[in-house]
Design a protein around this motif. Structure first.
Motif, PDB file in Angstrom:
ATOM      1  N   ILE A 246       0.855  -1.181  -0.140  1.00 53.39           N
ATOM      2  CA  ILE A 246      -0.110  -0.032  -0.077  1.00 53.39           C
ATOM      3  C   ILE A 246       0.950   1.266  -0.341  1.00 53.39           C
ATOM      4  O   ILE A 246       1.638   1.474   0.915  1.00 53.39           O
ATOM      5  CB  ILE A 246      -1.045   0.027   1.240  1.00 53.39           C
ATOM      6  N   PHE A 247       0.864   1.977  -1.122  1.00 53.08           N
ATOM      7  CA  PHE A 247       1.361   3.272  -1.181  1.00 53.08           C
ATOM      8  C   PHE A 247       0.630   4.259  -0.807  1.00 53.08           C
ATOM      9  O   PHE A 247      -0.634   4.436  -0.809  1.00 53.08           O
ATOM     10  CB  PHE A 247       1.624   3.776  -2.580  1.00 53.08           C
ATOM     11  N   ILE A 248       1.093   5.157   0.160  1.00 55.56           N
ATOM     12  CA  ILE A 248       0.157   6.173   0.963  1.00 55.56           C
ATOM     13  C   ILE A 248       0.824   7.718   0.616  1.00 55.56           C
ATOM     14  O   ILE A 248       1.963   7.821   0.870  1.00 55.56           O
ATOM     15  CB  ILE A 248       0.082   6.282   2.453  1.00 55.56           C
ATOM     16  N   LEU A 249       0.226   8.421  -0.200  1.00 55.55           N
ATOM     17  CA  LEU A 249       0.435   9.508  -0.725  1.00 55.55           C
ATOM     18  C   LEU A 249      -0.125  11.010   0.062  1.00 55.55           C
ATOM     19  O   LEU A 249      -1.321  10.975  -0.355  1.00 55.55           O
ATOM     20  CB  LEU A 249       0.602   9.972  -2.201  1.00 55.55           C
ATOM     21  N   GLY A 250       0.678  11.542   0.761  1.00 48.59           N
ATOM     22  CA  GLY A 250      -0.041  12.540   1.561  1.00 48.59           C
ATOM     23  C   GLY A 250       0.624  13.954   1.456  1.00 48.59           C
ATOM     24  O   GLY A 250       1.980  14.002   1.124  1.00 48.59           O
ATOM     25  N   PRO A 251      -0.191  15.145   1.304  1.00 47.33           N
ATOM     26  CA  PRO A 251       0.674  16.365   1.085  1.00 47.33           C
ATOM     27  C   PRO A 251       1.162  16.604   2.427  1.00 47.33           C
ATOM     28  O   PRO A 251       0.988  16.510   3.290  1.00 47.33           O
ATOM     29  CB  PRO A 251      -0.687  17.180   0.846  1.00 47.33           C
ATOM     30  N   SER A 252       2.226  17.636   2.099  1.00 45.93           N
ATOM     31  CA  SER A 252       3.135  18.093   3.233  1.00 45.93           C
ATOM     32  C   SER A 252       2.340  19.516   3.578  1.00 45.93           C
ATOM     33  O   SER A 252       2.285  20.431   2.952  1.00 45.93           O
ATOM     34  CB  SER A 252       4.311  18.418   2.790  1.00 45.93           C
ATOM     35  N   HIS A 253       1.919  19.695   5.141  1.00 48.57           N
ATOM     36  CA  HIS A 253       1.213  20.860   5.515  1.00 48.57           C
ATOM     37  C   HIS A 253       2.225  21.785   6.186  1.00 48.57           C
ATOM     38  O   HIS A 253       2.211  22.910   6.273  1.00 48.57           O
ATOM     39  CB  HIS A 253       0.111  20.422   6.367  1.00 48.57           C
ATOM     40  N   HIS A 254       3.339  21.401   6.575  1.00 50.53           N
ATOM     41  CA  HIS A 254       4.350  22.066   7.608  1.00 50.53           C
ATOM     42  C   HIS A 254       5.544  22.350   6.977  1.00 50.53           C
ATOM     43  O   HIS A 254       6.350  23.497   7.348  1.00 50.53           O
ATOM     44  CB  HIS A 254       4.214  21.325   8.958  1.00 50.53           C
ATOM     45  N   VAL A 255       6.165  21.593   5.947  1.00 47.38           N
ATOM     46  CA  VAL A 255       7.682  21.650   5.520  1.00 47.38           C
ATOM     47  C   VAL A 255       7.298  21.839   4.275  1.00 47.38           C
ATOM     48  O   VAL A 255       6.489  21.274   3.327  1.00 47.38           O
ATOM     49  CB  VAL A 255       8.374  20.373   5.745  1.00 47.38           C
ATOM     50  N   ARG A 256       8.188  22.706   3.665  1.00 49.87           N
ATOM     51  CA  ARG A 256       8.303  22.987   2.020  1.00 49.87           C
ATOM     52  C   ARG A 256       8.985  22.116   1.414  1.00 49.87           C
ATOM     53  O   ARG A 256      10.200  21.853   1.920  1.00 49.87           O
ATOM     54  CB  ARG A 256       8.700  24.613   1.693  1.00 49.87           C
ATOM     55  N   LEU A 257       8.432  21.272   0.636  1.00 48.72           N
ATOM     56  CA  LEU A 257       9.163  20.334  -0.325  1.00 48.72           C
ATOM     57  C   LEU A 257       9.164  20.728  -1.772  1.00 48.72           C
ATOM     58  O   LEU A 257       8.018  20.760  -2.233  1.00 48.72           O
ATOM     59  CB  LEU A 257       8.732  18.999   0.024  1.00 48.72           C
ATOM     60  N   PRO A 258      10.018  20.802  -2.382  1.00 56.94           N
ATOM     61  CA  PRO A 258      10.080  20.838  -3.807  1.00 56.94           C
ATOM     62  C   PRO A 258       9.741  19.544  -4.756  1.00 56.94           C
ATOM     63  O   PRO A 258       9.355  19.327  -5.718  1.00 56.94           O
ATOM     64  CB  PRO A 258      11.328  21.340  -4.296  1.00 56.94           C
ATOM     65  N   GLY A 259       9.898  18.290  -3.806  1.00 54.11           N
ATOM     66  CA  GLY A 259       9.796  16.907  -4.400  1.00 54.11           C
ATOM     67  C   GLY A 259       9.040  16.277  -3.347  1.00 54.11           C
ATOM     68  O   GLY A 259       8.128  16.768  -2.996  1.00 54.11           O
ATOM     69  N   CYS A 260       9.556  14.842  -3.250  1.00 54.73           N
ATOM     70  CA  CYS A 260       8.701  13.911  -2.605  1.00 54.73           C
ATOM     71  C   CYS A 260       9.624  13.375  -1.547  1.00 54.73           C
ATOM     72  O   CYS A 260      10.765  13.306  -1.798  1.00 54.73           O
ATOM     73  CB  CYS A 260       8.041  12.894  -3.128  1.00 54.73           C
ATOM     74  N   ALA A 261       8.899  12.794  -0.355  1.00 57.22           N
ATOM     75  CA  ALA A 261      10.066  12.460   0.661  1.00 57.22           C
ATOM     76  C   ALA A 261       9.492  11.266   1.101  1.00 57.22           C
ATOM     77  O   ALA A 261       8.429  10.894   1.279  1.00 57.22           O
ATOM     78  CB  ALA A 261      10.286  13.322   1.909  1.00 57.22           C
ATOM     79  N   LEU A 262      10.584  10.289   1.509  1.00 58.17           N
ATOM     80  CA  LEU A 262      10.178   8.887   2.072  1.00 58.17           C
ATOM     81  C   LEU A 262      10.531   8.863   3.675  1.00 58.17           C
ATOM     82  O   LEU A 262      11.343   9.579   4.071  1.00 58.17           O
ATOM     83  CB  LEU A 262      11.181   7.920   1.236  1.00 58.17           C
ATOM     84  N   SER A 263       9.411   8.124   4.346  1.00 58.28           N
ATOM     85  CA  SER A 263      10.007   7.919   5.525  1.00 58.28           C
ATOM     86  C   SER A 263      11.362   7.444   6.020  1.00 58.28           C
ATOM     87  O   SER A 263      11.692   6.442   5.373  1.00 58.28           O
ATOM     88  CB  SER A 263       8.737   7.155   6.344  1.00 58.28           C
ATOM     89  N   SER A 264      11.902   7.809   7.194  1.00 56.60           N
ATOM     90  CA  SER A 264      13.091   7.227   7.628  1.00 56.60           C
ATOM     91  C   SER A 264      12.970   5.973   8.405  1.00 56.60           C
ATOM     92  O   SER A 264      13.842   5.499   8.987  1.00 56.60           O
ATOM     93  CB  SER A 264      14.113   8.417   8.314  1.00 56.60           C
TER      94      SER A 264
END
Length: 296
Positions: free
Chosen positions: A71-89
Motif C-alpha cells: 500500500i502506497f500512501i501519498l499525503g501532502p506536506s502541510h508544515h514543511v516546504r518540499l520541492p519534491g517527494c520524501a520517504l519516511s526514515s
C-alpha cells in the motif's frame, strides 16, 4: 534497532483506545456500500475522524484485503516546504490497532531513482495527512496484518512537470494488481481563515457554491485528465490540500494507460461532505470526498 513513528495524533484527532477505535472504524465501514471495487487506488480525507470518518469509510469499503499486499500512501506536506517527494526514515508506523511495516525494498528502489528526499522523524510525526489513513488501513487489512507492507510518501508543492515525473516513477508499481494507492486529500478549505472566499452567487447559499466548485473538480478528476485538473486549479484556485498527490495519481494513470491489457480505468467519487454549512462570509468549512479507482 527499528525506528518507530508514534501515532502522534492519536488521542486528539482520533481515539487512542484500540477497542474504541476499532468499533468506530467498523461502524463507518459497515455504513458504506461496496459499489466501486475492488479498488486499485482510493482518494480519502484526512481530517479528525469526527469530521470525516464516515466519508472516508466509503473509500476504504472498496478495498479487497485478500488481494492487497503493498500500500502506497501519498499525503501532502502541510508544515514543511518540499520541492519534491520524501520517504519516511522509519521502519514501523504505530497505530492503536497494530504496527504497520514499511516496505524497505521499495523504499530502496525509490531512493535509488535520486528523486526522493528523506523525511526526518519530527517532520513525519508532525504531519497528519499520512497518519490519518493508517487506522483505516489497519482495520481493513486486519485479517492479513502479517501479509502487507506500506510505502508512505510525503508529497511537496510540485510543478505539473514534477507531478508527471513522479507519476512515471510510480506507474510500474500501480500496474501490479496486488498494490493499492491511497491518496490523502481534503477538498475546499473555505473562509477568511483559509484566505479563500470564492463565491458564485448564482449557486445560492455559500455552501452550495462550495459544493458546486468541488463537484466541478471531482468531475474533472473522474476524467483522469491531469492537464484538465491543473487548468481547473489555475482557474479557480480551489484549496484542495492534496492536489499534488492527486496530480501524481492522475499522471501515474496516464503513464499506465497503454499497459492495462485492454482494461479501462474508472475513477468514481462515492461520498461528499462538508464540516459545516457556510451561509455568510464569516463562516468557514472544509470539504471531504472519497473516491475509488477500478479496472474494468
Amino acid at each position: 534497532m527499528a525506528l518507530i513513528r508514534r501515532a502522534s495524533h492519536a488521542g486528539s484527532w482520533y481515539s487512542d483506545n484500540g477497542l474504541e477505535l476499532s468499533k468506530q472504524l467498523e461502524g463507518w465501514l459497515s455504513a458504506a456500500d461496496l459499489s466501486h471495487g475492488p479498488a486499485r487506488a482510493i482518494i480519502s480525507p484526512h481530517a479528525g475522524y469526527s469530521y470525516c470518518g464516515a466519508c472516508a469509510g466509503f473509500a476504504y469499503r472498496q478495498i479487497s484485503p485478500v488481494v492487497v499486499r503493498r500500500i502506497f500512501i501519498l499525503g501532502p506536506s502541510h508544515h514543511v516546504r518540499l520541492p519534491g517527494c520524501a520517504l519516511s526514515s522509519t521502519s514501523i508506523y504505530r497505530t492503536p490497532l497494530y504496527d504497520l511495516l514499511i516496505d524497505q525494498q521499495v523504499r530502496r528502489e525509490l531512493e535509488e531513482t535520486g528523486h526522493f528526499e528523506c523525511m526526518d522523524l519530527n517532520t513525519d510525526e508532525e504531519e497528519h495527512s499520512i497518519e490519518m489513513q493508517l487506522p483505516f488501513i489497519a482495520k481493513v487489512m486486519e485479517g492479513f496484518k502479517d501479509s502487507f507492507t506500506i510505502i508512505p510518501i510525503l508529497v511537496g508543492s510540485l510543478s505539473p512537470e514534477r507531478e508527471a515525473l513522479y507519476g512515471r516513477l510510480l506507474a510500474p508499481y500501480m500496474a501490479d494488481p496486488q498494490t493499492l494507492f491511497v491518496i490523502s486529500s481534503d477538498f475546499c478549505h473555505w473562509g477568511q481563515r483559509f484566505r479563500y472566499t470564492y463565491y458564485d452567487r448564482s449557486c445560492g447559499p455559500i455552501h452550495r457554491s462550495i459544493q458546486n466548485l468541488d463537484k466541478m473538480g471531482m468531475d474533472i478528476i473522474e476524467t483522469l485528465n491531469p492537464l484538465m485538473f491543473t487548468e481547473y486549479l489555475k482557474k479557480y484556485g480551489n484549496t484542495i490540500c492534496g492536489r499534488h498527490p492527486i496530480g501524481v495519481l492522475l499522471q501515474a494513470i496516464h503513464s499506465l494507460k497503454g499497459n492495462t491489457n485492454g482494461q479501462r480505468m474508472n475513477l468514481k467519487f462515492l461520498k461528499y461532505a462538508q464540516s459545516s454549512q457556510c451561509n455568510n462570509m464569516n463562516d468557514s468549512s472544509v470539504s471531504y470526498a472519497s473516491a475509488s479507482l477500478v479496472l474494468e
